[in-house]
Write a protein that holds these residues in place. Structure first.
Motif, short mmCIF file in Angstrom:
data_model
loop_
_atom_site.label_atom_id
_atom_site.label_comp_id
_atom_site.label_asym_id
_atom_site.label_seq_id
_atom_site.Cartn_x
_atom_site.Cartn_y
_atom_site.Cartn_z
N VAL A 23 27.07 -36.75 72.47
CA VAL A 23 28.77 -36.92 73.18
C VAL A 23 28.71 -36.03 74.60
O VAL A 23 27.83 -35.00 74.60
N THR A 24 29.23 -35.93 75.84
CA THR A 24 29.04 -34.98 76.80
C THR A 24 30.80 -34.55 76.67
O THR A 24 31.43 -34.95 76.54
N ALA A 25 30.49 -33.88 77.66
CA ALA A 25 31.92 -33.02 77.65
C ALA A 25 32.42 -33.83 78.55
O ALA A 25 32.45 -35.05 79.85
N GLY A 26 33.97 -34.32 78.13
CA GLY A 26 34.63 -35.12 78.53
C GLY A 26 35.09 -36.46 78.34
O GLY A 26 36.23 -37.21 78.75
N GLU A 27 34.16 -36.91 77.22
CA GLU A 27 33.81 -38.44 76.70
C GLU A 27 34.82 -38.60 76.43
O GLU A 27 35.42 -38.02 75.10
N VAL A 28 35.42 -39.64 75.97
CA VAL A 28 36.52 -40.11 75.43
C VAL A 28 35.92 -40.58 73.51
O VAL A 28 35.29 -41.55 73.72
N LEU A 29 36.33 -39.97 72.48
CA LEU A 29 35.28 -40.08 71.41
C LEU A 29 37.26 -40.80 70.84
O LEU A 29 36.71 -41.82 69.79
N GLY A 30 38.06 -40.93 70.25
CA GLY A 30 38.74 -41.71 69.91
C GLY A 30 40.47 -42.08 70.60
O GLY A 30 40.83 -41.08 71.76
N GLN A 31 40.65 -43.10 70.62
CA GLN A 31 42.38 -43.14 71.07
C GLN A 31 43.73 -43.66 69.51
O GLN A 31 43.12 -44.21 69.30
N LEU A 32 44.97 -42.92 70.34
CA LEU A 32 46.02 -42.97 69.82
C LEU A 32 46.28 -44.23 70.22
O LEU A 32 46.51 -44.33 71.50
N ASP A 33 47.61 -45.26 69.70
CA ASP A 33 48.05 -45.41 69.98
C ASP A 33 49.23 -45.35 70.81
O ASP A 33 50.30 -44.48 70.23
N THR A 34 49.28 -45.98 72.37
CA THR A 34 50.03 -44.92 72.89
C THR A 34 51.59 -45.92 73.22
O THR A 34 52.27 -45.23 74.38
N ARG A 35 52.17 -47.14 72.74
CA ARG A 35 52.92 -48.37 72.92
C ARG A 35 53.88 -47.14 72.89
O ARG A 35 54.72 -48.02 73.97
N GLN A 36 54.28 -46.45 71.88
CA GLN A 36 55.79 -45.44 71.71
C GLN A 36 55.86 -45.07 72.64
O GLN A 36 57.32 -44.48 73.44
N LEU A 37 55.10 -44.15 72.78
CA LEU A 37 54.61 -43.15 74.24
C LEU A 37 55.18 -44.07 75.56
O LEU A 37 55.99 -42.93 76.46
N GLN A 38 54.51 -44.54 75.85
CA GLN A 38 54.84 -45.42 76.86
C GLN A 38 56.24 -46.30 77.69
O GLN A 38 56.97 -45.67 78.58
N ALA A 39 56.79 -46.24 75.85
CA ALA A 39 57.99 -47.19 76.66
C ALA A 39 58.88 -45.53 76.87
O ALA A 39 60.02 -46.00 77.13
N GLN A 40 58.68 -44.33 75.96
CA GLN A 40 59.64 -44.18 76.43
C GLN A 40 59.30 -42.83 77.33
O GLN A 40 60.90 -42.47 78.32
N ARG A 41 58.49 -43.18 78.40
CA ARG A 41 58.44 -42.59 79.56
C ARG A 41 58.76 -43.76 80.40
O ARG A 41 59.41 -43.49 82.01
N ASP A 42 58.92 -45.14 80.08
CA ASP A 42 59.83 -46.01 80.78
C ASP A 42 61.26 -45.97 81.45
O ASP A 42 61.61 -45.40 82.20
N VAL A 43 61.57 -45.18 79.51
CA VAL A 43 62.77 -44.82 80.26
C VAL A 43 63.47 -43.47 80.25
O VAL A 43 64.01 -43.26 81.57
N ALA A 44 62.18 -42.44 80.25
CA ALA A 44 62.50 -41.75 81.33
C ALA A 44 62.60 -41.86 82.38
O ALA A 44 63.36 -41.08 83.56
N ALA A 45 62.01 -42.28 83.27
CA ALA A 45 61.65 -42.69 84.42
C ALA A 45 62.31 -43.39 85.14
O ALA A 45 62.87 -43.07 86.40
N ALA A 46 62.83 -44.67 84.66
CA ALA A 46 64.29 -44.61 84.74
C ALA A 46 65.47 -44.10 84.51
O ALA A 46 66.58 -44.18 85.72
N ASP A 47 65.49 -43.46 84.07
CA ASP A 47 66.62 -42.38 84.08
C ASP A 47 66.57 -41.19 85.36
O ASP A 47 68.10 -41.20 85.20
N LEU A 48 64.89 -41.23 84.82
CA LEU A 48 65.27 -39.86 86.88
C LEU A 48 65.70 -40.37 87.72
O LEU A 48 65.53 -40.26 88.55
N ALA A 49 64.83 -42.24 87.81
CA ALA A 49 65.63 -42.99 89.23
C ALA A 49 67.11 -43.07 89.40
O ALA A 49 67.26 -42.79 90.15
N SER A 50 67.74 -43.05 88.40
CA SER A 50 69.21 -43.41 88.48
C SER A 50 69.68 -41.45 88.80
O SER A 50 70.52 -41.80 89.77
N ILE A 51 69.53 -40.85 87.92
CA ILE A 51 69.95 -39.51 88.24
C ILE A 51 69.99 -39.05 89.95
O ILE A 51 70.26 -38.31 90.60
#
Length: 372
Positions: free
Chosen positions: A95-123
């Motif tokens: 493998v080379t430096a920086g190469e992606v070797l594994g990936q977690l499920d990010t759906r919950q994190l992405q949903a939390q980010r969408d909520v935070a982004a909407a709250d930020l826009a409102s605020i």
């Protein structure tokens, strides 16, 4: 026959028999003696000998073993918990430096980010409105149209919204970091040495997933006895023995603390990139020093173990009649180098020593010396 005559006859018969037996015994003895006197003496046993050369010192070779290790070795893990969605890395895969070797499920994190982004826009909208009100309130206060209390309420409302805005920005940044950490990346060029888990596993933060070792830089780690530390100097090059042969390596560091288990100090050598060697292989270093001692070298085959762990050799002695016999001499073994040993004892310079076959020769045996 009268009784006296019969008695004399018996006595005469017994005397004749005894004389006959005595004559037979004497004749047999004379015959055996004559036969043994006519047999030739056994031939001397031929033996190979070497002269004992006395020396005042010897070179001692110490062979030390160690291991080849990668300079960088890491257990890779995710910094956040989650479901392991993909793990493409396989054992032995480069493998080379920086190469992606594994990936977690990010759906919950992405949903939390969408909520935070909407709250930020409102605020952000509320904060802009609060700042406009604060500007108008400041102008009206100069004319006396707004009381000090109303102005303070407007100002504090704007400040509260600004704080909530900053908190949402930090929350959004944290979610972005966690999304980035949901991808397991190689920290340096290397080879996957071990794979601990498979996709579908729910991970805890810090749970090892892969083991990665560097391949571009290898080092040899060898334990050095305290008595030989002064013979090494960091920065100098030394000859190491590897599976592929001897190779010159630079001593990078020499620790000055002893391992309590092995009573050795660790020496670390940098191996050149051209070395054909694998992580975990055995490596050895040979050190030599001169030891002042009076003695000489004899073949290992010349040594015979005596009582209580003592060692003996056979030297050749010549009798007054010119015959050669083997005599035992006790020696002390000071050093062993391959197929020879440096010994000291009562041997004199130049005396012939039996080189091999000492187990079949008893002390005092007649021999015929043959130089090798």
């Amino acid at each position: 026959m009268p009784q006296p005559a019969r008695s004399r006859y018996s006595t005469l018969v017994l005397s004749c028999a005894a004389a006959l037996l005595l004559t037979t015994a004497l004749t047999a003895g004379i015959t055996l003696r004559a036969g043994s006197a006519g047999q030739p003496a056994p031939a001397p046993l031929p033996v190979t000998v070497l002269p004992f050369i006395e020396e005042q010192s010897y070179r001692e070779t110490l062979r030390l073993s160690g291991l080849v290790q990668a300079k960088a070795r890491a257990q890779l893990a995710f910094e956040i918990p989650g479901l392991l969605l993909a793990l493409e890395a396989e054992e032995g895969l480069p493998v080379t430096a920086g190469e992606v070797l594994g990936q977690l499920d990010t759906r919950q994190l992405q949903a939390q980010r969408d909520v935070a982004a909407a709250d930020l826009a409102s605020i952000d909208a509320e904060l802009q409105l609060a700042r406009l009100r604060l500007e108008r309130s400041a102008r009206l206060r100069e004319t006396g149209a707004v009381s000090a209390q109303e102005f303070d309420e407007t100002r504090l409302t704007a400040e509260a919204l600004a704080s909530r805005h900053s908190a949402l920005l930090a929350r959004l940044e944290t979610l972005d970091i966690n999304l980035e950490k949901s991808a397991l990346r190689a920290p340096y060029d290397g080879v996957v040495a071990a794979r601990h888990l498979d996709p579908g596993t729910v991970l805890q933060a810090g749970e090892p997933v892969l083991q990665l070792v560097s391949v571009d830089s290898l080092e040899a780690r060898i334990g050095i006895p305290a008595s030989h530390l002064d013979e090494l100097e960091p920065g100098q090059r030394y000859l190491l023995n590897l599976r592929s042969g001897d190779i010159s390596a630079t001593l990078r560091a020499l620790r000055r603390d002893l391992d309590t288990r092995t009573h050795t100090a660790l020496a670390v050598f940098d191996l050149p990139p051209t070395a054909t060697v694998l992580d975990g292989e055995t490596v050895s270093l040979s050190l030599q020093r001169t030891v002042r001692a009076r003695g000489g070298w004899v073949p290992i085959s010349a040594l015979l173990e005596g009582e209580r762990g003592a060692w003996t050799v056979l030297r050749i002695s010549e009798r007054q009649d010119g015959a050669q016999v083997a005599l035992r001499e006790a020696v002390e073994v000071l050093s062993v180098d391959d197929n020879r040993a440096f010994v000291r004892g009562s041997l004199l310079d130049g005396q012939p020593v039996v080189a091999d076959g000492v187990h079949r020769i008893a002390a005092g045996t007649a021999v015929q010396a043959q130089e090798r």
